[in-house]
Design a protein around this motif. Structure first.
Motif, mmCIF file in Angstrom:
data_model
loop_
_atom_site.group_PDB
_atom_site.id
_atom_site.type_symbol
_atom_site.label_atom_id
_atom_site.label_comp_id
_atom_site.label_asym_id
_atom_site.label_seq_id
_atom_site.Cartn_x
_atom_site.Cartn_y
_atom_site.Cartn_z
ATOM 1 N N SER A 100 0.830 -1.208 0.000
ATOM 2 C CA SER A 100 0.000 0.000 0.000
ATOM 3 C C SER A 100 0.862 1.255 0.000
ATOM 4 C CB SER A 100 -0.929 0.018 1.219
ATOM 5 O OG SER A 100 -1.843 -1.047 1.201
ATOM 6 N N THR A 101 1.876 1.262 0.866
ATOM 7 C CA THR A 101 2.726 2.447 0.992
ATOM 8 C C THR A 101 3.588 2.641 -0.249
ATOM 9 O OG1 THR A 101 2.809 2.097 3.399
ATOM 10 C CG2 THR A 101 4.433 3.596 2.450
ATOM 11 N N VAL A 102 4.217 1.581 -0.703
ATOM 12 C CA VAL A 102 5.085 1.682 -1.886
ATOM 13 C C VAL A 102 4.264 2.031 -3.126
ATOM 14 C CG1 VAL A 102 6.646 0.425 -3.419
ATOM 15 C CG2 VAL A 102 6.829 0.125 -0.947
ATOM 16 N N GLY A 103 3.129 1.348 -3.312
ATOM 17 C CA GLY A 103 2.287 1.613 -4.474
ATOM 18 C C GLY A 103 1.745 3.034 -4.486
ATOM 19 N N SER A 104 1.315 3.519 -3.327
ATOM 20 C CA SER A 104 0.819 4.894 -3.232
ATOM 21 C C SER A 104 1.924 5.899 -3.523
ATOM 22 C CB SER A 104 0.232 5.151 -1.836
ATOM 23 O OG SER A 104 -0.896 4.338 -1.591
ATOM 24 N N THR A 105 3.122 5.607 -3.041
ATOM 25 C CA THR A 105 4.260 6.504 -3.270
ATOM 26 C C THR A 105 4.636 6.533 -4.753
ATOM 27 O OG1 THR A 105 5.101 6.057 -1.040
ATOM 28 C CG2 THR A 105 6.642 7.015 -2.626
ATOM 29 N N VAL A 106 4.615 5.382 -5.405
ATOM 30 C CA VAL A 106 4.895 5.330 -6.844
ATOM 31 C C VAL A 106 3.835 6.120 -7.605
ATOM 32 C CG1 VAL A 106 5.043 3.835 -8.869
ATOM 33 C CG2 VAL A 106 6.138 3.148 -6.734
ATOM 34 N N SER B 50 -6.363 22.834 2.179
ATOM 35 C CA SER B 50 -5.880 24.207 2.355
ATOM 36 C C SER B 50 -6.255 24.790 3.705
ATOM 37 C CB SER B 50 -6.425 25.105 1.244
ATOM 38 O OG SER B 50 -7.844 25.117 1.259
ATOM 39 N N SER B 51 -7.391 24.372 4.262
ATOM 40 C CA SER B 51 -7.818 24.890 5.560
ATOM 41 C C SER B 51 -7.153 24.157 6.719
ATOM 42 C CB SER B 51 -9.339 24.789 5.689
ATOM 43 O OG SER B 51 -9.768 23.445 5.550
ATOM 44 N N ASN B 52 -6.323 23.169 6.416
ATOM 45 C CA ASN B 52 -5.653 22.397 7.481
ATOM 46 C C ASN B 52 -4.149 22.293 7.237
ATOM 47 O OD1 ASN B 52 -8.036 21.120 9.140
ATOM 48 N ND2 ASN B 52 -8.601 20.878 6.996
ATOM 49 N N LYS B 53 -3.561 23.318 6.620
ATOM 50 C CA LYS B 53 -2.148 23.274 6.275
ATOM 51 C C LYS B 53 -1.246 23.219 7.508
ATOM 52 C CE LYS B 53 -2.205 25.403 1.687
ATOM 53 N NZ LYS B 53 -1.759 26.549 0.857
ATOM 54 N N LYS B 54 -1.687 23.853 8.606
ATOM 55 C CA LYS B 54 -0.857 23.870 9.812
ATOM 56 C C LYS B 54 -0.758 22.499 10.457
ATOM 57 C CE LYS B 54 -1.649 28.732 10.985
ATOM 58 N NZ LYS B 54 -2.156 29.674 12.020
ATOM 59 N N ASN B 55 -1.724 21.642 10.183
ATOM 60 C CA ASN B 55 -1.729 20.279 10.736
ATOM 61 C C ASN B 55 -1.881 19.272 9.596
ATOM 62 O OD1 ASN B 55 -2.049 20.841 13.834
ATOM 63 N ND2 ASN B 55 -3.517 22.176 12.804
ATOM 64 N N LEU B 56 -1.073 19.467 8.577
ATOM 65 C CA LEU B 56 -1.227 18.707 7.345
ATOM 66 C C LEU B 56 -1.093 17.209 7.565
ATOM 67 C CD1 LEU B 56 -1.661 18.825 4.316
ATOM 68 C CD2 LEU B 56 0.802 19.123 4.016
ATOM 69 N N PHE B 57 -0.086 16.802 8.320
ATOM 70 C CA PHE B 57 0.135 15.367 8.529
ATOM 71 C C PHE B 57 -1.066 14.727 9.209
ATOM 72 C CE2 PHE B 57 1.336 12.008 11.534
ATOM 73 C CZ PHE B 57 1.770 11.047 10.646
ATOM 74 N N ALA C 237 3.773 10.067 2.486
ATOM 75 C CA ALA C 237 4.203 8.691 2.719
ATOM 76 C C ALA C 237 3.984 8.265 4.170
ATOM 77 C CB ALA C 237 5.677 8.536 2.338
ATOM 78 N N ALA C 238 4.310 9.157 5.116
ATOM 79 C CA ALA C 238 4.153 8.822 6.537
ATOM 80 C C ALA C 238 2.687 8.635 6.896
ATOM 81 C CB ALA C 238 4.780 9.917 7.402
ATOM 82 N N ALA C 239 1.825 9.535 6.422
ATOM 83 C CA ALA C 239 0.392 9.421 6.711
ATOM 84 C C ALA C 239 -0.203 8.174 6.058
ATOM 85 C CB ALA C 239 -0.342 10.675 6.242
ATOM 86 N N THR C 240 0.286 7.830 4.877
ATOM 87 C CA THR C 240 -0.194 6.633 4.186
ATOM 88 C C THR C 240 0.183 5.376 4.960
ATOM 89 O OG1 THR C 240 -0.026 7.697 2.013
ATOM 90 C CG2 THR C 240 -0.056 5.294 2.047
ATOM 91 N N PHE C 241 1.439 5.298 5.388
ATOM 92 C CA PHE C 241 1.923 4.116 6.108
ATOM 93 C C PHE C 241 1.149 3.904 7.405
ATOM 94 C CE2 PHE C 241 4.716 2.154 9.272
ATOM 95 C CZ PHE C 241 5.054 0.983 8.621
ATOM 96 N N VAL C 242 1.012 4.970 8.193
ATOM 97 C CA VAL C 242 0.360 4.854 9.500
ATOM 98 C C VAL C 242 -1.155 4.759 9.355
ATOM 99 C CG1 VAL C 242 -0.010 5.968 11.736
ATOM 100 C CG2 VAL C 242 2.226 6.112 10.625
ATOM 101 N N GLY C 243 -1.729 5.595 8.486
ATOM 102 C CA GLY C 243 -3.173 5.688 8.403
ATOM 103 C C GLY C 243 -3.869 4.483 7.807
ATOM 104 N N LEU C 244 -3.188 3.755 6.923
ATOM 105 C CA LEU C 244 -3.833 2.614 6.277
ATOM 106 C C LEU C 244 -3.758 1.331 7.108
ATOM 107 C CD1 LEU C 244 -2.888 2.998 2.497
ATOM 108 C CD2 LEU C 244 -5.056 3.505 3.614
#
Length: 255
Positions: free
Chosen positions: A117-123, A152-159, A191-198
């Motif tokens: 999931s992480t590698v495929g999403s990153t590619v 755009s309304s959540n740029k300060k807490n993007l991750f 990538a970090a949000a994808t790895f942890v969130g999925l």
């Protein structure tokens, strides 16, 4: 003249992406051609699109029997198909998540699905960033505007917001993969949000696959949906706290 150059570049990028996808499909055909033999009935069950949990269960039974005799081939084929679909933003990895739970041990399944999931999403992110920007803007303008407005309304807490979107996909994951580089989301946050969130979502899909024989319909149970909603709210806590603090600071200054 500049418009003509952009059109030519867009056309060239489409061709390059098409070539990459064609190479992927050709590689998949070669992989399948060299697969250990299957009976005609088994091939029919595997090649059809699953429309119910019964179809998915029958597919899993074929793959389970096949895995016993060709374990490493099945792992290789599973990873290749998962990466191919995920890399080109093609819906379908969710079915592989279910099947992984039915075929592999939980530890193996969660490792394979999380990495793929992480590698495929990153590619997918990198392809969209380098070659697909014009294609995404041309074919998914509404999705780009919607996703940009959300982020755009959540740029300060993007991750944390990206983490929330992965846990509770208000936007389909394949759209997130394609649009993120277009609106300027950094790869490290993506990538970090994808790895942890999925991971939570994948755990639920895998456990559903393990219990395929007891599933009455393809989808999430009420308990699983509640769990994902709760995890999503937890991911949003830093965002909400930040917004609350920015709203109260002017009031404190006036006092």
């Amino acid at each position: 003249m500049e418009v003509l150059k952009k059109k030519n570049r867009l056309g060239e990028n489409k061709v390059i992406l098409g070539v990459f996808f064609g190479v992927g499909l050709l590689s998949l055909c070669i992989l399948l051609y060299n697969a250990p033999s299957l009976s005609h009935q088994e091939k029919t069950q595997l090649l059809r699109v699953p429309k119910s949990s019964k179809d998915l269960f029958e597919m899993s039974q074929v793959v389970q029997n096949y895995t016993k005799n060709s374990y490493y081939y099945v792992v290789s084929a599973f990873c290749f198909v998962f990466l191919l679909l995920q890399s080109f933003g093609i819906p379908g990895p969710i079915v592989l998540c279910f099947l992984s739970g039915a075929v592999f041990e939980f530890k193996v399944a969660i490792c394979l699905v999380t990495v793929c999931s992480t590698v495929g999403s990153t590619v997918c992110y990198l392809l969209s960033h380098t070659l697909g920007r014009g294609v995404v803007l041309a074919f998914f303008p509404k999705a780009v505007r919607k996703f940009n407005n959300l982020v755009s309304s959540n740029k300060k807490n993007l991750f944390y917001y990206l983490l929330f979107l992965r846990v509770v996909p208000l936007v389909p994951n394949w759209i997130t993969n394609l649009v993120s580089p277009v609106i300027g989301i950094p790869l490290k946050h993506f990538a970090a949000a994808t790895f942890v969130g999925l991971i939570p979502v994948n755990c639920i899909y895998i456990n559903t696959g393990i219990a395929l024989s007891e599933v009455t319909e393809l989808g999430l149970s009420g308990q699983a949906t509640f769990l994902l909603g709760l995890l999503g709210l937890l991911a949003l806590v830093p965002v909400l706290l930040s917004k609350f603090s920015t709203q109260t600071e002017p009031m404190l200054a006036i006092n």
